[in-house]
Scaffold this active site. Sequence first.
Site, PDB file in Angstrom:
ATOM      1  N   TRP A 152      23.044 -73.462  80.001  1.00  0.00           N
ATOM      2  CA  TRP A 152      21.827 -72.907  80.595  1.00  0.00           C
ATOM      3  C   TRP A 152      22.039 -71.553  81.259  1.00  0.00           C
ATOM      4  O   TRP A 152      21.081 -70.899  81.634  1.00  0.00           O
ATOM      5  CB  TRP A 152      21.241 -73.870  81.634  1.00  0.00           C
ATOM      6  N   ASN A 153      23.300 -71.104  81.404  1.00  0.00           N
ATOM      7  CA  ASN A 153      23.515 -69.900  82.212  1.00  0.00           C
ATOM      8  C   ASN A 153      23.226 -68.600  81.471  1.00  0.00           C
ATOM      9  O   ASN A 153      22.929 -67.587  82.098  1.00  0.00           O
ATOM     10  CB  ASN A 153      24.933 -69.893  82.801  1.00  0.00           C
ATOM     11  N   PRO A 177      19.420 -75.899  72.443  1.00  0.00           N
ATOM     12  CA  PRO A 177      19.552 -75.191  73.720  1.00  0.00           C
ATOM     13  C   PRO A 177      19.566 -76.190  74.859  1.00  0.00           C
ATOM     14  O   PRO A 177      19.145 -77.336  74.701  1.00  0.00           O
ATOM     15  CB  PRO A 177      18.304 -74.309  73.754  1.00  0.00           C
ATOM     16  N   GLY A 229      29.626 -75.126  77.292  1.00  0.00           N
ATOM     17  CA  GLY A 229      29.148 -75.990  78.367  1.00  0.00           C
ATOM     18  C   GLY A 229      30.279 -76.425  79.272  1.00  0.00           C
ATOM     19  O   GLY A 229      31.330 -75.790  79.347  1.00  0.00           O
ATOM     20  N   SER A 230      30.080 -77.547  79.935  1.00  0.00           N
ATOM     21  CA  SER A 230      31.052 -78.034  80.903  1.00  0.00           C
ATOM     22  C   SER A 230      32.223 -78.725  80.209  1.00  0.00           C
ATOM     23  O   SER A 230      32.110 -79.199  79.072  1.00  0.00           O
ATOM     24  CB  SER A 230      30.384 -79.014  81.871  1.00  0.00           C
ATOM     25  N   LEU A 252      34.425 -73.871  77.422  1.00  0.00           N
ATOM     26  CA  LEU A 252      34.115 -74.761  78.534  1.00  0.00           C
ATOM     27  C   LEU A 252      34.266 -74.050  79.881  1.00  0.00           C
ATOM     28  O   LEU A 252      33.974 -72.871  79.989  1.00  0.00           O
ATOM     29  CB  LEU A 252      35.003 -76.002  78.435  1.00  0.00           C
ATOM     30  N   CYS A 285      31.062 -68.655  83.456  1.00  0.00           N
ATOM     31  CA  CYS A 285      32.358 -69.304  83.240  1.00  0.00           C
ATOM     32  C   CYS A 285      33.516 -68.363  83.493  1.00  0.00           C
ATOM     33  O   CYS A 285      34.636 -68.810  83.777  1.00  0.00           O
ATOM     34  CB  CYS A 285      32.432 -69.888  81.834  1.00  0.00           C
ATOM     35  N   GLU A 386      36.038 -75.991  89.629  1.00  0.00           N
ATOM     36  CA  GLU A 386      35.084 -74.917  89.346  1.00  0.00           C
ATOM     37  C   GLU A 386      33.851 -75.050  90.240  1.00  0.00           C
ATOM     38  O   GLU A 386      33.219 -76.103  90.277  1.00  0.00           O
ATOM     39  CB  GLU A 386      34.662 -74.956  87.874  1.00  0.00           C
TER      40      GLU A 386
END
Length: 482
Positions: A152-153, A177, A229-230, A252, A285, A386
């Site tokens: 989402w960033n 998305p 993503g994460s 990630l 990230c 993080e």
Amino acid sequence: MAEPKTRDLFIGGEWTRAETSDRDTIRNPATGEILATVAIASENDVGRALRTAQEAFPAWSRQVATDRADYLYRLIELIKRDTEKLARIITSENGKPLKEARIEVNFAIQLIRFAAENVRRLEGNIIPGSRPGEKILIDKIPHGVVAGISAWNFPLALTARKLGPALAAGNTFVIKPHELTPLATLALAELTVEADFPKGIFNVVTGGGATVGNALVTNPITKLITMTGSTPAGRKIMAAASEGLKEVRLELGGKAPFIVMEDADLDAAVDAAVAARFMNCGQVCTANERTYVHTAVYDKFLERLRTRIKALRTGDPLDEKTDMGPKISAAEMEKVDGMVQNAVKQGAKLEAGGKRLTGGAYDKGNFYAPTLLTEVTAEMDIAQNEVFGPVLSLIRVRDFDDALTQANRSRYGLSAYLFTQSLKNIMRMTRELNFGEVYVNREGGEAAQGFHHGYGDSGIGGEDGQYGLEAYVTTKTIYLNA
């Protein structure tokens, strides 16, 4: 307040209703305003999108590479035309300042342009055979149907980062998305219709990762999965993909060290440290997560840093004077605040911020104050996990050896920063700093022609540039005899 839009799935070049009536509500993180309701795809909907992409693949992959590139060039021109519209969509759904959203749109253009410009450089090889007259051909061919899952960033750039090389290389593409920020990708889908993309080469399915993402990963039609993503989500995707022995590329999390040595240009280092930490409210990230400063310049650096952070304007992201907007959600804001409070309990000193901003317009959004922590040590949770938020942790180091040791004490290995004038330190860094990309004497921000990749918990594979483009093809070996 404008009436919220209703957005459906984009399959086969057309807007199509999902199988179920369930919908996600997309809210502006700065105001709480409902922007749209978006369809939630079912497993059958995902299967339909993948079959559509599969049916479109033979004709698309047989096109001359430069003809495929021409479609991307047409899309680029439309993105340029709609830069302001797309930037405002990004700001509305993500919360980043409008000036940063414009930069994101331009980066999306650069990513697609690189793929279009370099599609003819997906070169194979000819090797002498082991029989008289034989040639061994190593051909580069597309995978087939590529599935993308994005975060989402950077809602537009992350889609563009995958769309450009996937299509340029001759694959067809289905993307999910993030459910918090699908509107920029859906707006891009509208532009592909205007660019006259062949039906089925680009498809968008919306919804959550547990349902839509999992269906994309596990469906046998999918040949390559590219995900941003994460780290926990990446692990789940890799495990699910292993059942089908599918190729996976994962970008990630990160825990970037920002090293400032005694010979650094302090003003430049402070500016870069602030930019690398507070851009997009710290939701990057590659963000500066750990700032290591040589003890000889620590006090001067801290004084200038404290002044710069306190001068940051946090507020309406549509205001051109705003430096930092809101966090993406209340849950994310609370997570960051919990990490800050825990750091203080563990002995960190709160120099600035450390709280949610309240009063007036702040009460409608997810605003967190730009935060500075000092007296942070390597053992603290905030130095290891993080943050993904507007929190700068300052750590004193004795020398370059100390900085390297602490920087490498991380399970992440995506990005790092180094400010020094010492060639010796720079050369040591290339051998000893265990991160996939390092910014020397500059702020962050990868280039479309570079290679964005990390080690350890930061993922596998990589994106961008020629190395990233090569990931979207596989090889076929042919023993050629007359």
